[in-house]
Design an enzyme around this catalytic site. Structure first.
Site, PDB file in Angstrom:
ATOM      1  N   HIS A 100      53.846  93.503  95.471  1.00 52.23           N
ATOM      2  CA  HIS A 100      52.942  92.504  96.032  1.00 52.23           C
ATOM      3  C   HIS A 100      51.499  93.000  96.033  1.00 52.23           C
ATOM      4  CE1 HIS A 100      53.713  95.216  99.413  1.00 52.23           C
ATOM      5  NE2 HIS A 100      52.619  94.741 100.005  1.00 52.23           N
ATOM      6  N   ASP A 112      48.014  92.372  98.578  1.00 50.54           N
ATOM      7  CA  ASP A 112      47.839  92.055  99.995  1.00 50.54           C
ATOM      8  C   ASP A 112      47.180  90.699 100.212  1.00 50.54           C
ATOM      9  OD1 ASP A 112      48.971  94.397 100.994  1.00 50.54           O
ATOM     10  OD2 ASP A 112      47.071  95.489 100.940  1.00 50.54           O
ATOM     11  N   HIS A 135      51.546  96.823  94.759  1.00 52.03           N
ATOM     12  CA  HIS A 135      52.149  98.043  95.279  1.00 52.03           C
ATOM     13  C   HIS A 135      53.507  97.733  95.890  1.00 52.03           C
ATOM     14  CE1 HIS A 135      49.764  96.344  98.584  1.00 52.03           C
ATOM     15  NE2 HIS A 135      50.543  96.979  99.446  1.00 52.03           N
ATOM     16  N   ARG A 187      45.835 100.941 108.037  1.00 47.81           N
ATOM     17  CA  ARG A 187      45.223 100.306 106.856  1.00 47.81           C
ATOM     18  C   ARG A 187      43.966  99.554 107.251  1.00 47.81           C
ATOM     19  NH1 ARG A 187      49.041  96.168 104.586  1.00 47.81           N
ATOM     20  NH2 ARG A 187      47.982  94.777 106.063  1.00 47.81           N
TER      21      ARG A 187
END
Length: 275
Positions: A98, A100, A252, A266
């Protein structure tokens, strides 16, 4: 520290950067060198960077304004630092290829992920070049997908986050705030001009303007196509490691092969519309 060095990991994607202390204010030329490495290698990695959240945020802001991710977890205490805290991650969403937050009208430019607590074994992250994925398609298939658009929807990742107990947000609330959006199936990177495949298994639900049968044949093929090893690198996390990837051309996959606590912080950088 010594002069910044960039060591490529594979021919398609990934490089490790050494010779820089991200806790310190960075000179403009250092920021430019990191940006150049990111554009050339799509994801860059740093070792031995014991950053605080404030230092993490300060580093990210050198590359653009911060994005506030819509899907907040219940572990975080500030909106700009997403805390990912998992013990049994299989099926929770990150173990799918996917990009983000592509359900946003303006998906993030990039993400900077920092290892805070790691399991003794496992928990690697794989990254794949969507330039390489697009370029590996045959010319007739590239011509076909070049003109297509696809729908991206928050529902699937939101349902998984709720089921795993990672968020206090409600599905209906998120669906109302973030209705489905369309993006091109193939985007042009605004800085490099290169073409990249832009569909992913977490958020892309259907192709626009094709029949159901055509969608059922073509979209699964494109989603599966990105898994080819020649498009990828794999990063083994160590304490205080950092990964910085270009969300516009990278997917990723967090390998769900651990059963002890893994905590990652993150920070996300805002991006322009995908075109």
């Amino acid at each position: 520290m010594s002069k910044l060095t960039v060591t490529p990991l594979t021919a398609a994607i990934g490089a490790e950067i050494a010779g820089v202390d991200l806790r310190r204010p960075l000179a403009d030329e250092t920021v430019a060198a990191v940006r150049d490495a990111l554009l050339a290698h799509l994801v860059v990695f740093f070792r031995e960077q014991p950053l605080s959240d404030d230092e993490h945020l300060a580093f990210a802001t050198r590359f653009g304004p911060l994005s506030v991710p819509p899907l907040a977890t219940r572990y975080q205490d500030r909106p700009t630092v997403t805390v990912l805290d998992q013990v049994s991650p299989k099926g929770e969403g990150a173990d799918e290829w996917h990009s983000d937050n592509t359900f946003m009208g303006h998906p993030p430019l990039g993400s900077i992920l920092r290892a805070v607590q790691l399991p003794p074994v496992g928990g690697d992250t794989c990254f794949a070049s969507m330039y390489a994925a697009y370029e590996a398609l045959s010319p007739p298939v590239r011509a076909l997908v070049d003109g297509l658009r696809a729908v991206h929807d928050v529902t699937k990742p939101m349902r998984k986050a709720i089921a795993a107990g990672h968020t206090k947000l409600g599905l209906a609330e998120m669906q109302e705030k973030w209705p489905p959006v369309e993006h091109p199936v193939v985007v042009t990177h605004p800085e490099t001009g290169r073409r990249a495949l832009f569909v992913n298994r977490n958020s892309t639900t259907q192709l626009v303007g094709v029949s159901e049968r055509e969608n059922d044949a073509l979209l699964p093929f494109l989603l599966d196509h990105v898994r080819s090893p020649e498009f990828q690198c794999r990063f083994h996390w160590e304490p205080d490691s950092i990964a910085f990837w270009d969300n516009r051309c990278v997917q990723h996959y967090a390998v769900a092969d651990y059963d002890q606590r893994r905590v990652m912080h993150r920070v996300t950088i805002d991006g322009p519309p995908a075109v």
